[in-house]
Motif scaffolding. Structure first.
Motif, PDB file in Angstrom:
ATOM      1  N   PRO A   1       0.706  -1.251   0.259  1.00 56.84           N
ATOM      2  CA  PRO A   1       0.032  -0.173  -0.113  1.00 56.84           C
ATOM      3  C   PRO A   1       0.472   1.629  -0.070  1.00 56.84           C
ATOM      4  CG  PRO A   1       0.272  -0.859   2.285  1.00 56.84           C
ATOM      5  CD  PRO A   1       1.056  -1.963   1.141  1.00 56.84           C
ATOM      6  N   PHE A   2       0.447   2.278  -0.816  1.00 57.20           N
ATOM      7  CA  PHE A   2       1.274   3.263  -0.707  1.00 57.20           C
ATOM      8  C   PHE A   2      -0.261   4.852  -0.643  1.00 57.20           C
ATOM      9  CE2 PHE A   2       4.395   1.032  -2.348  1.00 57.20           C
ATOM     10  CZ  PHE A   2       5.468   1.485  -2.333  1.00 57.20           C
ATOM     11  N   THR A   3      -0.294   6.134   0.679  1.00 56.63           N
ATOM     12  CA  THR A   3      -0.577   6.547   0.530  1.00 56.63           C
ATOM     13  C   THR A   3      -0.702   7.846  -0.597  1.00 56.63           C
ATOM     14  OG1 THR A   3      -0.490   6.364   2.656  1.00 56.63           O
ATOM     15  CG2 THR A   3      -1.314   8.176   1.889  1.00 56.63           C
ATOM     16  N   VAL A   4      -1.178   8.126  -1.143  1.00 54.40           N
ATOM     17  CA  VAL A   4      -1.678   9.045  -2.501  1.00 54.40           C
ATOM     18  C   VAL A   4      -1.479  10.296  -1.473  1.00 54.40           C
ATOM     19  CG1 VAL A   4      -2.451   9.782  -4.487  1.00 54.40           C
ATOM     20  CG2 VAL A   4      -2.841   7.684  -3.418  1.00 54.40           C
ATOM     21  N   ILE A   5      -0.353  11.233  -1.868  1.00 50.44           N
ATOM     22  CA  ILE A   5      -0.058  12.580  -0.932  1.00 50.44           C
ATOM     23  C   ILE A   5      -0.297  13.907  -2.171  1.00 50.44           C
ATOM     24  CG2 ILE A   5       0.861  11.608   0.345  1.00 50.44           C
ATOM     25  CD1 ILE A   5       3.519  13.216  -0.369  1.00 50.44           C
ATOM     26  N   GLY A   6      -0.194  13.318  -3.110  1.00 48.15           N
ATOM     27  CA  GLY A   6      -0.585  14.154  -4.449  1.00 48.15           C
ATOM     28  C   GLY A   6      -0.585  13.997  -5.604  1.00 48.15           C
ATOM     29  N   ILE A   7      -1.349  15.077  -6.190  1.00 46.22           N
ATOM     30  CA  ILE A   7      -1.709  15.228  -8.070  1.00 46.22           C
ATOM     31  C   ILE A   7      -1.563  15.313  -8.662  1.00 46.22           C
ATOM     32  CG2 ILE A   7      -3.656  14.380  -9.147  1.00 46.22           C
ATOM     33  CD1 ILE A   7      -5.250  13.511  -7.205  1.00 46.22           C
ATOM     34  N   ILE A   8      -0.759  15.504  -9.501  1.00 43.49           N
ATOM     35  CA  ILE A   8      -0.452  16.392 -10.644  1.00 43.49           C
ATOM     36  C   ILE A   8      -1.015  16.517 -12.293  1.00 43.49           C
ATOM     37  CG2 ILE A   8       2.315  16.603 -11.604  1.00 43.49           C
ATOM     38  CD1 ILE A   8       3.444  14.887 -10.035  1.00 43.49           C
ATOM     39  N   GLY A   9      -1.264  17.780 -12.180  1.00 46.16           N
ATOM     40  CA  GLY A   9      -1.610  18.271 -13.372  1.00 46.16           C
ATOM     41  C   GLY A   9      -1.502  18.929 -14.781  1.00 46.16           C
ATOM     42  N   ASP A  10       0.308  18.644 -14.088  1.00 47.45           N
ATOM     43  CA  ASP A  10       0.856  18.537 -16.176  1.00 47.45           C
ATOM     44  C   ASP A  10       2.167  19.244 -15.139  1.00 47.45           C
ATOM     45  OD1 ASP A  10       1.343  19.464 -18.492  1.00 47.45           O
ATOM     46  OD2 ASP A  10       0.563  21.592 -18.586  1.00 47.45           O
ATOM     47  N   VAL A  11       3.128  18.918 -16.075  1.00 45.52           N
ATOM     48  CA  VAL A  11       4.623  18.896 -15.425  1.00 45.52           C
ATOM     49  C   VAL A  11       4.638  19.931 -17.194  1.00 45.52           C
ATOM     50  CG1 VAL A  11       4.661  16.825 -14.988  1.00 45.52           C
ATOM     51  CG2 VAL A  11       4.846  17.070 -16.890  1.00 45.52           C
ATOM     52  N   GLU A  12       6.373  20.538 -17.122  1.00 51.00           N
ATOM     53  CA  GLU A  12       7.236  21.104 -17.921  1.00 51.00           C
ATOM     54  C   GLU A  12       7.903  20.289 -18.036  1.00 51.00           C
ATOM     55  OE1 GLU A  12       8.484  24.744 -17.442  1.00 51.00           O
ATOM     56  OE2 GLU A  12       6.923  26.036 -16.828  1.00 51.00           O
ATOM     57  N   ARG A  13       8.587  19.511 -18.006  1.00 55.85           N
ATOM     58  CA  ARG A  13       9.418  18.339 -18.529  1.00 55.85           C
ATOM     59  C   ARG A  13       9.084  16.606 -17.864  1.00 55.85           C
ATOM     60  NH1 ARG A  13      12.791  21.928 -16.005  1.00 55.85           N
ATOM     61  NH2 ARG A  13      14.483  23.792 -17.719  1.00 55.85           N
ATOM     62  N   LYS A  14       9.189  16.258 -18.827  1.00 55.13           N
ATOM     63  CA  LYS A  14       9.033  14.400 -18.523  1.00 55.13           C
ATOM     64  C   LYS A  14       7.145  14.737 -18.569  1.00 55.13           C
ATOM     65  CE  LYS A  14      10.806  10.172 -16.223  1.00 55.13           C
ATOM     66  NZ  LYS A  14      11.140   9.739 -17.066  1.00 55.13           N
ATOM     67  N   ALA A  15       6.524  14.281 -19.599  1.00 56.86           N
ATOM     68  CA  ALA A  15       5.912  14.603 -19.699  1.00 56.86           C
ATOM     69  C   ALA A  15       4.665  12.910 -19.135  1.00 56.86           C
ATOM     70  CB  ALA A  15       5.122  14.464 -21.134  1.00 56.86           C
ATOM     71  N   ASP A  16       6.047  11.651 -19.504  1.00 53.59           N
ATOM     72  CA  ASP A  16       5.498  10.726 -19.071  1.00 53.59           C
ATOM     73  C   ASP A  16       5.114   9.693 -17.563  1.00 53.59           C
ATOM     74  OD1 ASP A  16       7.873  10.368 -18.341  1.00 53.59           O
ATOM     75  OD2 ASP A  16       8.275   8.943 -18.638  1.00 53.59           O
ATOM     76  N   LEU A  17       5.544  10.979 -16.403  1.00 55.83           N
ATOM     77  CA  LEU A  17       5.105  10.816 -15.242  1.00 55.83           C
ATOM     78  C   LEU A  17       3.379  11.263 -14.924  1.00 55.83           C
ATOM     79  CD1 LEU A  17       8.249  13.390 -13.724  1.00 55.83           C
ATOM     80  CD2 LEU A  17       7.519  10.761 -12.993  1.00 55.83           C
ATOM     81  N   LEU A  18       2.955  11.995 -15.950  1.00 58.10           N
ATOM     82  CA  LEU A  18       1.031  12.272 -15.750  1.00 58.10           C
ATOM     83  C   LEU A  18       0.572  11.049 -15.779  1.00 58.10           C
ATOM     84  CD1 LEU A  18       1.157  15.273 -18.337  1.00 58.10           C
ATOM     85  CD2 LEU A  18       1.353  14.988 -15.484  1.00 58.10           C
ATOM     86  N   LEU A  19       1.232   9.786 -16.925  1.00 56.40           N
ATOM     87  CA  LEU A  19       0.100   8.605 -16.700  1.00 56.40           C
ATOM     88  C   LEU A  19       1.381   7.638 -15.836  1.00 56.40           C
ATOM     89  CD1 LEU A  19       0.556   8.452 -21.052  1.00 56.40           C
ATOM     90  CD2 LEU A  19      -1.170   9.091 -19.442  1.00 56.40           C
ATOM     91  N   SER A  20       1.621   8.038 -14.779  1.00 54.75           N
ATOM     92  CA  SER A  20       2.331   7.461 -14.017  1.00 54.75           C
ATOM     93  C   SER A  20       2.138   7.396 -12.124  1.00 54.75           C
ATOM     94  CB  SER A  20       3.854   6.688 -14.427  1.00 54.75           C
ATOM     95  OG  SER A  20       4.490   6.995 -15.270  1.00 54.75           O
ATOM     96  N   VAL A  21       2.831   6.279 -11.464  1.00 58.49           N
ATOM     97  CA  VAL A  21       2.151   6.126 -10.138  1.00 58.49           C
ATOM     98  C   VAL A  21       4.030   6.425  -9.403  1.00 58.49           C
ATOM     99  CG1 VAL A  21       2.039   4.905  -8.084  1.00 58.49           C
ATOM    100  CG2 VAL A  21       0.670   4.751 -10.376  1.00 58.49           C
ATOM    101  N   VAL A  22       4.046   8.039  -9.218  1.00 60.06           N
ATOM    102  CA  VAL A  22       5.682   7.992  -8.854  1.00 60.06           C
ATOM    103  C   VAL A  22       6.101   7.542  -7.305  1.00 60.06           C
ATOM    104  CG1 VAL A  22       7.454   9.862  -9.419  1.00 60.06           C
ATOM    105  CG2 VAL A  22       5.379   9.164 -10.717  1.00 60.06           C
ATOM    106  N   VAL A  23       6.700   7.094  -6.654  1.00 59.24           N
ATOM    107  CA  VAL A  23       7.454   6.463  -5.288  1.00 59.24           C
ATOM    108  C   VAL A  23       8.468   7.266  -5.209  1.00 59.24           C
ATOM    109  CG1 VAL A  23       5.544   4.742  -5.772  1.00 59.24           C
ATOM    110  CG2 VAL A  23       7.970   4.140  -5.821  1.00 59.24           C
TER     111      VAL A  23
END
Length: 424
Positions: A210-232
Motif C-alpha cells: 500500500p502507498f498513500t496518495v499525497i499529491g495529484i499532478i495536473g501538468d509538467v513542463e518536463r518528463k511528461a510520462d510522469l502524468l501517466l505513472s505512479v511516482v514513489v
C-alpha cells in the motif's frame, strides 16, 4: 547694267524643307494617368481583379511574419526548457560487466552542488510482475488492477519536472530519507484509478504494497510520462523491490540555469564518479539555433508554396480581366492608333493598368498580412515579428505579378490593326 544683277524671280531657288510629322510620344506621366483612369472606370471589376493579388501578397506577408513570430517563440521555449535539461545515463554495465552501481547513493547531492544546477534526481521504472497491478483501495477478492507504470524517483526529479499540482503536495527529502510509503499520481492515472479527491486519504496498492496518495499532478513542463505513472520515492522502491541506485536502467534528470547545460553535462560524470566518469553518459541538449533553423526552414517552405499558389491565382485573374478589357476596348485601341499612338504605347498603357492593379493589391495585401500577424500574436500573447524587408518587398511582389500578368494581353492589344478595329 550689272550682269550679275538678276531680274526678280530669275535667281537660284532655295530648296523647300520636306514636311515631316513628329512621332507621337507617350510620357510616363501620361501612362500613369491613363492606367488610373482605366482602373477607376470599372471599380468593381478592378477590385475583384486585384483580390487575387491581395490574397497572394497578404498570405506572403502573413506567412513570413507568423513564421518569424513562431520561430522566436520556439527559440524562447526551447531555451527555457530544452536548453536547461540534462539527462545522465548509467552505462557502467556497457563499460565493465563487473562494474558496480553507476550512480552513487548521494548522486543527487553531488550534482546539485555544481554551479548552474537547480534540481537533480535519479529515477528508474520499477519492473513489476504481471500479477503486481496497480489498484485503488480497498482491495477485495477478485479486484482487478490497472496496468500502470510505476516510477521510482528522487524528490529532485519531481522538482526538475516543474509540476503543477491539482491537489496535495509532492514528497520531499524527509519522505525519501525515511522510506515512506507515499505516492504521487498523474491526473490521468488518478482518473483511471477512480481517485478524485485526497480528503479521504486514498491509497493505491502496487501488488500487495500500500502507498498513500499525497499529491495529484495536473501538468509538467518536463518528463511528461510522469502524468501517466505512479511516482514513489526511489529509496522506498529500493527497499520494497530490492532495487539498487545503480540499476542499469537508472537515469538522472538535471534542471539547470539557462546557458549552464553544456557545462553541467561536461562536469556531472566526474562529479558523480571521479574514479570512473566513463560509467556515466551525460546527454546535453542540442543547439537551439539549429533546431530553430530547421523548424523555420520547414515552415517557410510549406507556407511559401501556399503564398506562391495564391500569387499565381491572382496573376491568372489579372491576365483574364486585362484580356477581356482588351477585347472590349478594341474600338478605343483602334482610335488611339489612328490618332498616332504606336504599338508600344498601347503595350505600355495596358502594362501600366495591370501593374497598377498588382501594386494596389500588393499594398492592401501587405496591410492585411501585417494586421493578421499582429492579431494572432495578440491572441496568443506573443511578440509579433515582421521584418521590414518583408513589408518593403511585398508591394513590389504585387507590382511584378501584375506586370507579368499583363504581358500577353498588352501584346495582343499592340497587334490590333487600326482599320480593322475601327470597323467593329
Amino acid at each position: 547694267m550689272n550682269p550679275r544683277r538678276l531680274l526678280p524671280g530669275t535667281g537660284p531657288r532655295r530648296r523647300a524643307r520636306p514636311l515631316t510629322v513628329e512621332p507621337s510620344r507617350f510620357a510616363p506621366r501620361d501612362a500613369l494617368a491613363e492606367s488610373l483612369a482605366g482602373v477607376l472606370q470599372r471599380p468593381a471589376r478592378s477590385a475583384l481583379t486585384a483580390l487575387g493579388t491581395v490574397l497572394g501578397v497578404g498570405t506572403f506577408v502573413a506567412v513570413l511574419g507568423l513564421t518569424a513570430t513562431t520561430s522566436s517563440q520556439i527559440d524562447a521555449r526551447f531555451n527555457v526548457l530544452g536548453a536547461t535539461q540534462v539527462e545522465i545515463e548509467d552505462v557502467a554495465a556497457e563499460q565493465d560487466e563487473f562494474a558496480g552501481p553507476g550512480f552513487p547513493e548521494d548522486a543527487d547531492a553531488r550534482v546539485e552542488r555544481l554551479n548552474g544546477v537547480r534540481h537533480a534526481g535519479v529515477y528508474y521504472e520499477v519492473r513489476l510482475d504481471a500479477a503486481d497491478a496497480v489498484r485503488a483501495a480497498p482491495v477485495g477478492p477478485g479486484a482487478e488492477g490497472e496496468a500502470v507504470d510505476v516510477v521510482a524517483a528522487s524528490p529532485g526529479v519531481l522538482n526538475a519536472a516543474v509540476p503543477t499540482l491539482t491537489q496535495g503536495r509532492l514528497y520531499d527529502a524527509y519522505h525519501s530519507r525515511t522510506r515512506q510509503r507515499v505516492a504521487v499520481l498523474g491526473a490521468a492515472t488518478a482518473a483511471r484509478l477512480g481517485i478524485t479527491t485526497l480528503e479521504t486519504r486514498p491509497a493505491v496498492f502496487i501488488g500487495d504494497e500500500p502507498f498513500t496518495v499525497i499529491g495529484i499532478i495536473g501538468d509538467v513542463e518536463r518528463k511528461a510520462d510522469l502524468l501517466l505513472s505512479v511516482v514513489v520515492p526511489r529509496t522506498t522502491a529500493d527497499e520494497v523491490w530490492s532495487g539498487t541506485p545503480g540499476r542499469p536502467d537508472a537515469r538522472m534528470l538535471v534542471a539547470t540555469d539557462l546557458g549552464a547545460a553544456q557545462q553541467v553535462a561536461r562536469l556531472a560524470p566526474t562529479a558523480l564518479r571521479p574514479d570512473h566518469p566513463e560509467y556515466l553518459k551525460a546527454v546535453a541538449p542540442p543547439d537551439p539555433r539549429s533546431l530553430r533553423t530547421n523548424v523555420t526552414s520547414d515552415l517557410d517552405q510549406l507556407f511559401l508554396v501556399l503564398a506562391g499558389i495564391c500569387l499565381v491565382i491572382g496573376a491568372v485573374g489579372i491576365a483574364n480581366t486585362t484580356l477581356v478589357a482588351v477585347l472590349e476596348r478594341t474600338g478605343e485601341i483602334g482610335l488611339r492608333r489612328a490618332l498616332g499612338a504606336r504599338g508600344r504605347h498601347v503595350t505600355a498603357q495596358f502594362l501600366a493598368e495591370s501593374g497598377a492593379l498588382g501594386a494596389l493589391g500588393g499594398l492592401i495585401g501587405t496591410s492585411l498580412g501585417t494586421l493578421t500577424v499582429v492579431t494572432v500574436a495578440l491572441v496568443r500573447d506573443w511578440t509579433p515579428v515582421v521584418h521590414p524587408a518583408t513589408v518593403a518587398a511585398a508591394p513590389v511582389v504585387g507590382l511584378v505579378t501584375g506586370v507579368l500578368a499583363g504581358l500577353y494581353p498588352a501584346w495582343r492589344a499592340a497587334r490590333i490593326e487600326p482599320a480593322e478595329a475601327l470597323r467593329r
